[in-house]
Design a protein around this motif. Sequence first.
Motif, short mmCIF file in Angstrom:
data_model
loop_
_atom_site.label_atom_id
_atom_site.label_comp_id
_atom_site.label_asym_id
_atom_site.label_seq_id
_atom_site.Cartn_x
_atom_site.Cartn_y
_atom_site.Cartn_z
N ARG A 268 -3.95 6.06 -0.97
CA ARG A 268 -3.55 5.52 0.34
C ARG A 268 -4.61 4.57 0.91
O ARG A 268 -4.35 3.86 1.87
N ASP A 269 -5.81 4.56 0.31
CA ASP A 269 -6.87 3.65 0.76
C ASP A 269 -6.88 2.34 -0.02
O ASP A 269 -7.64 1.44 0.30
N ARG B 254 0.85 -1.20 0.00
CA ARG B 254 0.00 0.00 0.00
C ARG B 254 0.87 1.24 0.00
O ARG B 254 2.02 1.19 0.44
#
Length: 86
Positions: A54-55, A42
């Motif tokens: 970032r999600d 991630r």
Amino acid sequence: DADGIEVTVDGKKVAEYSLSRDGEYTVPTVGYTLSIRNGEARITESDCPDGICRDMHISHSGGQIVCLPAKLRIVPKKQTTDIRVG
């Protein structure tokens, strides 16, 4: 490397990483931080205004990470299969 991921920026491959190797990596040309832990990758740091990248995550079971402002895309590395006929 069947567990590899490929990083492209503006359609050009800039890096490859293994999901089997934990670590923190700086993505070339955009400077974002890619974190790989326990087979999952991630983006942990970016200056992206939306922060949507970032999600997202990618793991052995699939997924992808996309950041439109940076033209960044991280996907599973394609496995090449040699098919021979005859």
